[in-house]
Design a protein around this motif. Structure first.
Motif, PDB file in Angstrom:
ATOM      1  N   ALA A 103       0.818  -1.219   0.000  1.00 24.36           N
ATOM      2  CA  ALA A 103       0.000   0.000   0.000  1.00 24.36           C
ATOM      3  C   ALA A 103       0.847   1.262   0.000  1.00 24.36           C
ATOM      4  O   ALA A 103       0.435   2.290  -0.555  1.00 24.36           O
ATOM      5  CB  ALA A 103      -0.931  -0.021   1.221  1.00 24.36           C
ATOM      6  N   GLU A 104       2.044   1.196   0.602  1.00 21.38           N
ATOM      7  CA  GLU A 104       2.851   2.413   0.704  1.00 21.38           C
ATOM      8  C   GLU A 104       3.380   2.893  -0.641  1.00 21.38           C
ATOM      9  O   GLU A 104       3.803   4.048  -0.769  1.00 21.38           O
ATOM     10  CB  GLU A 104       4.029   2.185   1.664  1.00 21.38           C
ATOM     11  N   LEU A 105       3.342   2.040  -1.669  1.00 22.88           N
ATOM     12  CA  LEU A 105       3.846   2.455  -2.987  1.00 22.88           C
ATOM     13  C   LEU A 105       2.995   3.571  -3.590  1.00 22.88           C
ATOM     14  O   LEU A 105       3.477   4.368  -4.389  1.00 22.88           O
ATOM     15  CB  LEU A 105       3.891   1.253  -3.945  1.00 22.88           C
ATOM     16  N   MET A 106       1.714   3.620  -3.204  1.00 18.94           N
ATOM     17  CA  MET A 106       0.818   4.608  -3.808  1.00 18.94           C
ATOM     18  C   MET A 106       1.209   6.038  -3.437  1.00 18.94           C
ATOM     19  O   MET A 106       0.832   6.984  -4.144  1.00 18.94           O
ATOM     20  CB  MET A 106      -0.620   4.327  -3.370  1.00 18.94           C
ATOM     21  N   SER A 107       1.969   6.202  -2.364  1.00 18.15           N
ATOM     22  CA  SER A 107       2.346   7.551  -1.932  1.00 18.15           C
ATOM     23  C   SER A 107       3.562   8.087  -2.683  1.00 18.15           C
ATOM     24  O   SER A 107       3.917   9.253  -2.515  1.00 18.15           O
ATOM     25  CB  SER A 107       2.633   7.544  -0.429  1.00 18.15           C
ATOM     26  N   ILE A 108       4.182   7.274  -3.517  1.00 19.69           N
ATOM     27  CA  ILE A 108       5.365   7.713  -4.260  1.00 19.69           C
ATOM     28  C   ILE A 108       4.919   8.619  -5.397  1.00 19.69           C
ATOM     29  O   ILE A 108       4.047   8.254  -6.192  1.00 19.69           O
ATOM     30  CB  ILE A 108       6.167   6.506  -4.777  1.00 19.69           C
ATOM     31  N   ARG A 109       5.516   9.789  -5.545  1.00 18.56           N
ATOM     32  CA  ARG A 109       5.039  10.828  -6.444  1.00 18.56           C
ATOM     33  C   ARG A 109       5.704  10.819  -7.815  1.00 18.56           C
ATOM     34  O   ARG A 109       5.352  11.618  -8.679  1.00 18.56           O
ATOM     35  CB  ARG A 109       5.245  12.207  -5.809  1.00 18.56           C
ATOM     36  N   THR A 110       6.690   9.969  -8.019  1.00 14.58           N
ATOM     37  CA  THR A 110       7.320   9.836  -9.335  1.00 14.58           C
ATOM     38  C   THR A 110       7.271   8.372  -9.743  1.00 14.58           C
ATOM     39  O   THR A 110       7.688   7.500  -8.968  1.00 14.58           O
ATOM     40  CB  THR A 110       8.782  10.309  -9.310  1.00 14.58           C
ATOM     41  N   VAL A 111       6.755   8.087 -10.919  1.00 18.89           N
ATOM     42  CA  VAL A 111       6.694   6.706 -11.396  1.00 18.89           C
ATOM     43  C   VAL A 111       7.385   6.617 -12.746  1.00 18.89           C
ATOM     44  O   VAL A 111       7.200   7.473 -13.622  1.00 18.89           O
ATOM     45  CB  VAL A 111       5.228   6.205 -11.495  1.00 18.89           C
ATOM     46  N   THR A 112       8.217   5.590 -12.886  1.00 16.96           N
ATOM     47  CA  THR A 112       8.949   5.354 -14.133  1.00 16.96           C
ATOM     48  C   THR A 112       8.605   3.972 -14.655  1.00 16.96           C
ATOM     49  O   THR A 112       8.677   2.993 -13.901  1.00 16.96           O
ATOM     50  CB  THR A 112      10.469   5.455 -13.906  1.00 16.96           C
ATOM     51  N   LEU A 113       8.227   3.885 -15.924  1.00 23.56           N
ATOM     52  CA  LEU A 113       8.001   2.596 -16.577  1.00 23.56           C
ATOM     53  C   LEU A 113       9.168   2.306 -17.504  1.00 23.56           C
ATOM     54  O   LEU A 113       9.450   3.098 -18.415  1.00 23.56           O
ATOM     55  CB  LEU A 113       6.694   2.602 -17.370  1.00 23.56           C
ATOM     56  N   VAL A 114       9.856   1.194 -17.260  1.00 26.92           N
ATOM     57  CA  VAL A 114      10.941   0.748 -18.130  1.00 26.92           C
ATOM     58  C   VAL A 114      10.415  -0.469 -18.873  1.00 26.92           C
ATOM     59  O   VAL A 114      10.367  -1.575 -18.334  1.00 26.92           O
ATOM     60  CB  VAL A 114      12.207   0.398 -17.323  1.00 26.92           C
ATOM     61  N   THR A 115       9.964  -0.259 -20.102  1.00 25.14           N
ATOM     62  CA  THR A 115       9.279  -1.302 -20.864  1.00 25.14           C
ATOM     63  C   THR A 115       9.746  -1.283 -22.316  1.00 25.14           C
ATOM     64  O   THR A 115      10.257  -0.270 -22.792  1.00 25.14           O
ATOM     65  CB  THR A 115       7.755  -1.102 -20.830  1.00 25.14           C
ATOM     66  N   PRO A 116       9.553  -2.392 -23.051  1.00 24.92           N
ATOM     67  CA  PRO A 116       9.963  -2.430 -24.462  1.00 24.92           C
ATOM     68  C   PRO A 116       9.168  -1.487 -25.345  1.00 24.92           C
ATOM     69  O   PRO A 116       9.643  -1.051 -26.381  1.00 24.92           O
ATOM     70  CB  PRO A 116       9.715  -3.897 -24.864  1.00 24.92           C
ATOM     71  N   GLY A 117       7.946  -1.182 -24.984  1.00 24.87           N
ATOM     72  CA  GLY A 117       7.106  -0.306 -25.799  1.00 24.87           C
ATOM     73  C   GLY A 117       6.156   0.470 -24.918  1.00 24.87           C
ATOM     74  O   GLY A 117       6.202   0.387 -23.687  1.00 24.87           O
ATOM     75  N   VAL A 118       5.277   1.234 -25.566  1.00 29.54           N
ATOM     76  CA  VAL A 118       4.305   2.054 -24.838  1.00 29.54           C
ATOM     77  C   VAL A 118       2.906   1.602 -25.207  1.00 29.54           C
ATOM     78  O   VAL A 118       2.574   1.471 -26.387  1.00 29.54           O
ATOM     79  CB  VAL A 118       4.474   3.548 -25.180  1.00 29.54           C
ATOM     80  N   ARG A 119       2.062   1.339 -24.198  1.00 27.58           N
ATOM     81  CA  ARG A 119       0.697   0.913 -24.462  1.00 27.58           C
ATOM     82  C   ARG A 119      -0.175   2.071 -24.910  1.00 27.58           C
ATOM     83  O   ARG A 119      -1.156   1.879 -25.617  1.00 27.58           O
ATOM     84  CB  ARG A 119       0.128   0.268 -23.201  1.00 27.58           C
ATOM     85  N   GLY A 120       0.185   3.286 -24.521  1.00 30.85           N
ATOM     86  CA  GLY A 120      -0.581   4.444 -24.983  1.00 30.85           C
ATOM     87  C   GLY A 120      -1.604   4.903 -23.970  1.00 30.85           C
ATOM     88  O   GLY A 120      -1.419   4.796 -22.769  1.00 30.85           O
ATOM     89  N   CYS A 121      -2.716   5.424 -24.511  1.00 28.83           N
ATOM     90  CA  CYS A 121      -3.740   6.078 -23.692  1.00 28.83           C
ATOM     91  C   CYS A 121      -4.292   5.116 -22.641  1.00 28.83           C
ATOM     92  O   CYS A 121      -4.444   3.927 -22.894  1.00 28.83           O
ATOM     93  CB  CYS A 121      -4.858   6.530 -24.625  1.00 28.83           C
ATOM     94  N   CYS A 122      -4.571   5.668 -21.465  1.00 31.42           N
ATOM     95  CA  CYS A 122      -4.603   7.072 -21.063  1.00 31.42           C
ATOM     96  C   CYS A 122      -4.080   7.229 -19.642  1.00 31.42           C
ATOM     97  O   CYS A 122      -4.200   8.288 -19.032  1.00 31.42           O
ATOM     98  CB  CYS A 122      -6.032   7.606 -21.101  1.00 31.42           C
ATOM     99  N   GLY A 123      -3.554   6.131 -19.060  1.00 29.99           N
ATOM    100  CA  GLY A 123      -3.221   6.119 -17.654  1.00 29.99           C
ATOM    101  C   GLY A 123      -2.217   7.160 -17.234  1.00 29.99           C
ATOM    102  O   GLY A 123      -2.324   7.750 -16.152  1.00 29.99           O
ATOM    103  N   GLN A 124      -1.208   7.396 -18.081  1.00 28.89           N
ATOM    104  CA  GLN A 124      -0.185   8.365 -17.701  1.00 28.89           C
ATOM    105  C   GLN A 124      -0.782   9.753 -17.517  1.00 28.89           C
ATOM    106  O   GLN A 124      -0.333  10.535 -16.663  1.00 28.89           O
ATOM    107  CB  GLN A 124       0.955   8.390 -18.730  1.00 28.89           C
ATOM    108  N   ILE A 125      -1.809  10.078 -18.310  1.00 33.32           N
ATOM    109  CA  ILE A 125      -2.460  11.384 -18.184  1.00 33.32           C
ATOM    110  C   ILE A 125      -3.324  11.421 -16.927  1.00 33.32           C
ATOM    111  O   ILE A 125      -3.341  12.419 -16.191  1.00 33.32           O
ATOM    112  CB  ILE A 125      -3.300  11.685 -19.434  1.00 33.32           C
ATOM    113  N   THR A 126      -4.031  10.327 -16.645  1.00 30.36           N
ATOM    114  CA  THR A 126      -4.861  10.259 -15.445  1.00 30.36           C
ATOM    115  C   THR A 126      -4.018  10.387 -14.182  1.00 30.36           C
ATOM    116  O   THR A 126      -4.404  11.077 -13.228  1.00 30.36           O
ATOM    117  CB  THR A 126      -5.651   8.940 -15.420  1.00 30.36           C
TER     118      THR A 126
END
Length: 547
Positions: A103-126
């Motif tokens: 549960a404590e991970l939700m309080s982290i204010r910076t998130v980085t995705l290291v992935t082969p590609g990008v899924r796209g819309c729309c979570g990063q904007i939300t």
């Protein structure tokens, strides 16, 4: 009894041999790609003929063993399928199925995705719009583990945004967030915060373990794993000895699920497949595919924002806000004006037309009339839209319900000489009072055509194009007249004019007027000044392509 047992064994051997032969049949790759359903159906038909044939033969020849062989074969197969699933369950590490999120991970204010590609819309904007994170970072990771460009996105005030950044932030605008934009920059290193890393299992072979996703907490450049997810595949026998395709697009099922086809199927071990975006969504409790939500604002403020957005570079975002306001019951004349301002974009098919349709059907009759009046006003402004726009009314038109509109629209078409093609087209659609292909419709078409015959203005070509978008019935009178007017069409609009004149009408070689149109078109195309355009027109309007 011994004889019955022997015939039973013989029947089982025959069934196993036939099923094995069918299951190992080879087919060309193209046949599998395009005819898989037919092939599978054919295999099942042959298999059922053998099964039923054996039982009928046993009944006729009084061989109970042959009658019993198919049910026994199916029972043995089902038992083997159940055993194979128990075996997979027993040999799979239960820890692979654990998908806990601290549960404590939700309080982290910076998130980085290291992935082969990008899924796209729309979570990063939300994540950014809802204030769940301050910075969203994506780093590309190739198959060899090399980290590519690291891109960081943050929210910024609209006054600090470029035009391109505002256009790229349309989803924010659609949610009514007009004071913000997304700013993206390339950074040198992954920042401290939550880091989601993916290690995909190779696609081939399609079975095996496992795709691994980790949630890592990064501090001072060092990472430690906070949670791990796994997903892999194992092969088990299907419940029934039949042939079939697994469920598409993903052919994998949970361990105890089944489908009617086979002879084998893939099942998940660990859990269903997932992406880095799924991990991030699970941490912050969002639906990655859902667009940002409209903030809880007053109706008046939402209308104000819709008006402002409708005048900006991402103006179509105002449509979503208007529909949100309408759902709250807050329609006023200002919002009607916003929606009417999109009429020139109401082509078919288009998202704008769909939005206008939804809006229209929820208006009361009084506001529908007001909406029509606003449309009529807008189509008289020569500064609105472009000549390439084409317009379909986003609602069924009945001239009798709106007295005076049809006559006003007819006068606009006949008298105004400074409008764009879409405005003449919309005027004709609103002026229409008759049912398509009725005698009255034909007479109405002749009446409108007389306006074109008498037109000596610079609006002639626009009127012709609009006329043939609305009145689709071809006749020789129109074709003869328009064939004589080809010189009035500018080179850039000659293609549209020839189509309107009837080049692609049915059976073009059968009438003298069509032959005249071809001859005159060839001479007119030859006079086109731009070499590239001339060659394109000559190729497109060759006689052998007249149909």
């Amino acid at each position: 009894m011994t004889r019955h047992i022997v015939t039973l064994i013989i029947g089982l051997v025959i069934l196993a041999a036939v099923f094995g032969a069918l299951g190992t049949s080879s087919f060309p790759v193209l046949a599998l790609a395009f005819l898989m359903h037919i092939i599978v159906g054919g295999l099942n038909i042959v298999w059922m003929i053998v099964v039923l044939g054996m039982m009928m033969y046993g009944a006729l020849r009084k061989h109970p063993g042959l009658i019993a062989a198919p049910p026994v074969f199916f029972a043995i197969w089902f038992g083997a399928s159940v055993w194979s699933r128990y075996h997979v369950e027993a040999t799979t590490d239960p820890a692979l199925a654990v998908r806990t999120i601290p549960a404590e991970l939700m309080s982290i204010r910076t998130v980085t995705l290291v992935t082969p590609g990008v899924r796209g819309c729309c979570g990063q904007i939300t994540l950014l719009a809802d204030g769940l994170v301050d910075r969203y970072v994506h780093a590309t990771d190739d198959e060899k583990g090399h980290i590519g460009p690291i891109r960081m996105t943050e929210l910024a005030a609209a006054k600090d945004c470029t035009g391109d950044e505002l256009r790229n932030s349309e989803l924010l605008q659609r949610a009514g967030r007009i004071g913000e934009c997304l700013k993206t920059a390339t950074i040198d290193a992954i920042p401290d915060g939550l880091v989601v890393r993916m290690k995909p299992r190779p696609y081939y072979p399609m079975v095996g373990c496992c795709t691994v996703g980790t949630l890592n907490v990064r501090q001072n450049g060092e990472e430690h794993v906070a949670a791990t997810w796994h997903s892999g595949r194992r092969l088990v026998l299907s419940y029934a000895p039949l042939f079939g395709q697994p469920n598409l697009p993903d052919p994998t099922l949970s361990l105890w699920e089944g489908f009617s086809g086979g002879p084998s199927q893939m099942v998940w071990i660990g859990g269903p497949t997932f992406t880095g975006e799924d991990l991030a969504a699970a941490v912050y409790g969002i639906d990655w595919a859902a667009p940002p939500k409209t903030p809880d604002l007053s109706t008046a403020e939402l209308i104000r924002r819709a008006v402002e957005i409708s005048r900006g570079p991402t103006r179509t975002a105002a449509l979503d806000i208007a529909l949100t306001v309408q759902a709250k019951g807050g329609i006023d004349d200002e919002l009607l004006g916003v929606m009417a301002s999109f009429i020139e974009l109401s082509s078919f098919p288009s998202n704008v037309r769909e939005a206008l349709q939804k809006f229209w059907y929820k208006l009361d009759p009084g506001r529908q009339r007001k909406f029509v009046d606003l449309i009529v006003t807008r189509m008289q402004d020569p500064a609105v839209g472009f000549d390439y726009n084409d317009v379909m009314l986003p609602f069924p038109w009945d001239a009798e319900k709106y007295p005076g509109v049809a006559d006003q629209a007819a006068r606009i078409f006949a008298e105004r000489g400074d409008l764009k093609t879409w405005e003449y087209e919309l005027a004709l659609r609103l002026a229409n009072k008759t049912a398509y292909q009725s005698d009255q419709y034909v007479e109405e078409q002749r009446q409108r055509f007389r306006v074109i015959r008498d037109d000596a203005s610079d609006a002639f070509v626009s009127r012709v194009l609009a006329f043939k978008r609305v009145y689709l019935i071809r006749n020789e009178e129109e074709r003869e007249f328009l064939a004589q007017q080809l010189d009035r069409a500018p080179d850039a609009r000659l293609e549209q004019f020839l189509q309107a004149a009837g080049w692609n009408s049915p059976y073009p070689a059968l009438t003298p007027m069509t032959r005249m149109l071809r001859e005159r078109a060839a001479a007119r195309i030859a006079s086109v000044k731009d070499d590239k355009l001339r060659r394109e027109l000559q190729d497109k309007f060759r006689f052998d392509r007249a149909r």
